[in-house]
Design an enzyme around this catalytic site. Structure first.
Site, PDB file in Angstrom:
ATOM      1  N   ARG A   1       0.848  -1.185   0.000  1.00 25.21           N
ATOM      2  CA  ARG A   1       0.000   0.000   0.000  1.00 25.21           C
ATOM      3  C   ARG A   1       0.887   1.239   0.000  1.00 25.21           C
ATOM      4  O   ARG A   1       2.067   1.178   0.376  1.00 25.21           O
ATOM      5  CB  ARG A   1      -0.882   0.014   1.241  1.00 25.21           C
ATOM      6  CG  ARG A   1      -1.963  -1.045   1.262  1.00 25.21           C
ATOM      7  CD  ARG A   1      -2.627  -1.110   2.636  1.00 25.21           C
ATOM      8  NE  ARG A   1      -3.234   0.166   3.016  1.00 25.21           N
ATOM      9  CZ  ARG A   1      -3.602   0.472   4.257  1.00 25.21           C
ATOM     10  NH1 ARG A   1      -3.404  -0.380   5.245  1.00 25.21           N
ATOM     11  NH2 ARG A   1      -4.158   1.634   4.523  1.00 25.21           N
TER      12      ARG A   1
ATOM     13  N   LYS B   1      -3.086  -7.906  10.368  1.00 25.18           N
ATOM     14  CA  LYS B   1      -4.481  -7.712  10.799  1.00 25.18           C
ATOM     15  C   LYS B   1      -5.393  -7.314   9.635  1.00 25.18           C
ATOM     16  O   LYS B   1      -6.615  -7.477   9.722  1.00 25.18           O
ATOM     17  CB  LYS B   1      -4.568  -6.677  11.923  1.00 25.18           C
ATOM     18  CG  LYS B   1      -4.319  -5.240  11.543  1.00 25.18           C
ATOM     19  CD  LYS B   1      -4.405  -4.345  12.759  1.00 25.18           C
ATOM     20  CE  LYS B   1      -4.185  -2.879  12.416  1.00 25.18           C
ATOM     21  NZ  LYS B   1      -5.274  -2.317  11.603  1.00 25.18           N
ATOM     22  N   ASP B   2      -4.822  -6.811   8.533  1.00 22.84           N
ATOM     23  CA  ASP B   2      -5.627  -6.449   7.361  1.00 22.84           C
ATOM     24  C   ASP B   2      -5.863  -7.621   6.421  1.00 22.84           C
ATOM     25  O   ASP B   2      -6.681  -7.521   5.499  1.00 22.84           O
ATOM     26  CB  ASP B   2      -4.930  -5.334   6.563  1.00 22.84           C
ATOM     27  CG  ASP B   2      -4.837  -4.027   7.319  1.00 22.84           C
ATOM     28  OD1 ASP B   2      -5.682  -3.793   8.208  1.00 22.84           O
ATOM     29  OD2 ASP B   2      -3.911  -3.239   7.031  1.00 22.84           O
TER      30      ASP B   2
ATOM     31  N   SER C   1     -12.328   1.650  14.749  1.00 21.49           N
ATOM     32  CA  SER C   1     -12.500   0.224  15.009  1.00 21.49           C
ATOM     33  C   SER C   1     -13.660  -0.044  15.962  1.00 21.49           C
ATOM     34  O   SER C   1     -13.677   0.452  17.092  1.00 21.49           O
ATOM     35  CB  SER C   1     -11.202  -0.336  15.614  1.00 21.49           C
ATOM     36  OG  SER C   1     -11.423  -1.555  16.272  1.00 21.49           O
TER      37      SER C   1
ATOM     38  N   ARG D   1     -12.422  -1.764  19.156  1.00 21.38           N
ATOM     39  CA  ARG D   1     -11.944  -0.860  20.207  1.00 21.38           C
ATOM     40  C   ARG D   1     -13.111  -0.155  20.900  1.00 21.38           C
ATOM     41  O   ARG D   1     -13.193  -0.130  22.127  1.00 21.38           O
ATOM     42  CB  ARG D   1     -10.979   0.166  19.602  1.00 21.38           C
ATOM     43  CG  ARG D   1      -9.653  -0.423  19.160  1.00 21.38           C
ATOM     44  CD  ARG D   1      -8.855   0.559  18.318  1.00 21.38           C
ATOM     45  NE  ARG D   1      -7.543   0.028  17.959  1.00 21.38           N
ATOM     46  CZ  ARG D   1      -6.821   0.459  16.925  1.00 21.38           C
ATOM     47  NH1 ARG D   1      -7.302   1.415  16.145  1.00 21.38           N
ATOM     48  NH2 ARG D   1      -5.637  -0.076  16.679  1.00 21.38           N
TER      49      ARG D   1
ATOM     50  N   ARG E   1     -11.218   8.293  10.499  1.00 22.89           N
ATOM     51  CA  ARG E   1     -10.528   7.518   9.465  1.00 22.89           C
ATOM     52  C   ARG E   1      -9.348   8.312   8.933  1.00 22.89           C
ATOM     53  O   ARG E   1      -9.143   9.461   9.262  1.00 22.89           O
ATOM     54  CB  ARG E   1     -11.490   7.193   8.310  1.00 22.89           C
ATOM     55  CG  ARG E   1     -12.587   6.202   8.637  1.00 22.89           C
ATOM     56  CD  ARG E   1     -12.114   4.768   8.776  1.00 22.89           C
ATOM     57  NE  ARG E   1     -11.243   4.340   7.689  1.00 22.89           N
ATOM     58  CZ  ARG E   1     -11.657   3.950   6.481  1.00 22.89           C
ATOM     59  NH1 ARG E   1     -12.940   3.955   6.195  1.00 22.89           N
ATOM     60  NH2 ARG E   1     -10.783   3.560   5.562  1.00 22.89           N
TER      61      ARG E   1
ATOM     62  N   CYS F   1     -11.665  -7.768   9.730  1.00 26.48           N
ATOM     63  CA  CYS F   1     -11.001  -6.782  10.589  1.00 26.48           C
ATOM     64  C   CYS F   1     -11.985  -5.751  11.132  1.00 26.48           C
ATOM     65  O   CYS F   1     -11.639  -4.955  11.990  1.00 26.48           O
ATOM     66  CB  CYS F   1      -9.877  -6.090   9.821  1.00 26.48           C
ATOM     67  SG  CYS F   1     -10.448  -5.079   8.433  1.00 26.48           S
TER      68      CYS F   1
END
Length: 322
Positions: free
Chosen positions: A12, A84-85, A133, A136, A153, A248
């Site tokens: 990315r 985690k992605d 998230s 969270r 974001r 995720c």
């Protein structure tokens, strides 16, 4: 060893992704000084859609699909992900060739600079906390019902800039410790959230390198990066997530730790939870067992997911689909 002299690494274009990819590139360059490793930045769907919470987008491969397309058509030879992605089920023909040694997988609280508070407990009632998230926010709503949690974001720099804006609404934001450490921003951490407050995301803190499963040259090349403990811990976590059919963007938290050897065998403890979005209900499970291989790690994840399912986890996950 392969006679190939060049390999292309896909990633990315975000700052953190590039830092992580540079780490992989340097490690490979040290191991193979006569091979050239170039980097190709690719924009993913998750990088483009910034106006919605992740769970509302409904796509499990938000940050990986375009990278895997480049891998499939051989534009790149390997791709670097934040584990985690990476969805728990990979596209046909793909494999995780290496998992690097894991950074601290926990979450961190970053408090606005002009506030005296140093922890969640010290923040005034009604303070607004930014996080993208639901994992969270749902856990923190449960523990701190007097705080307000709102979506935020953007890449790490963007989120920090929103926090630091004197006229901004956020009193604090939640970010992964690993990302802050890798970007040299440790000094911004106000509090590392302990596991009794927050279980981290599956695979958080680990870097995965994906490649084609028939590309023996690349698989052999990547073996120098592999960390066994990280592989076993994350395999158990990902097995659990796969069984729960979560991505995720689902409020599933985990924590894995190797504990003292028992009769010469190391034991791996996996604890997990599934939380309702509003934090009103949390289902927990925990299992400790001997794990020294991939099959045992997968089995541990399945055991914990089975307990969570028996306790009602699926109904909570299904709520997100409506």
């Amino acid at each position: 060893m392969s006679t190939r002299k060049t390999f292309t690494i896909g990633t990315r274009k975000s700052q953190l992704a590039l830092v992580q990819t540079n780490e992989v590139q340097k490690a490979l360059q040290r191991a193979y000084p006569n091979i050239e490793f170039s980097i190709l930045g690719i924009t993913t769907t998750g990088d483009q859609i910034l106006n919605k919470p992740l769970y509302q987008i409904g796509e499990k491969s938000l940050f990986t699909k375009e990278l895997e397309v480049a891998l499939e058509n051989k534009t790149v030879d390997l791709v670097v992900h934040s584990l985690k992605d990476l969805p728990t089920t990979l596209p046909k023909g793909m494999t995780v060739g290496a998992m690097l040694k894991r950074e601290d997988p926990n979450d961190a609280l970053i408090i606005k600079g002009d506030l005296a508070a140093k922890s969640l407990e010290e923040l005034p009632k009604g303070s607004i906390i930014g996080t993208s998230s639901v994992r969270r926010s749902s856990q923190l709503k449960h523990a701190f019902p007097d705080l307000i949690f709102q979506n935020i974001r953007g890449n790490l720099d963007t989120r920090l800039a929103k926090l630091d804006n004197p006229d901004g609404q956020y009193s604090a934001i939640i970010l992964a410790v690993a990302g802050l450490v890798r970007l040299g921003l440790n000094h911004r951490i106000s509090q590392i959230l302990p596991s009794n407050i927050m279980l981290h995301a599956v695979g958080q803190g680990a870097i995965a390198v994906e490649c084609r499963d028939d590309d023996k040259d690349t698989i052999e090349l990547l073996s120098v990066l592999e960390d066994k403990d990280t592989r076993l811990r994350c395999t158990a976590e990902r097995s659990l997530l796969r069984d729960l059919e979560g991505g995720c963007s689902v409020p599933i938290g985990v924590n894995t730790n190797f504990i003292e050897e028992k009769e010469g065998k190391r034991m791996l403890r996996l604890e997990s939870l599934v939380a309702q979005l509003d934090g009103s209900k949390i289902i927990r499970a925990e299992v400790t067992k001997y794990v020294d291989g991939i099959d045992e790690a997968n089995e541990l994840g399945k055991e914990v997911s089975k307990i969570l399912i028996e306790r009602g986890a699926i109904s909570i996950i299904e709520e997100l689909k409506h």
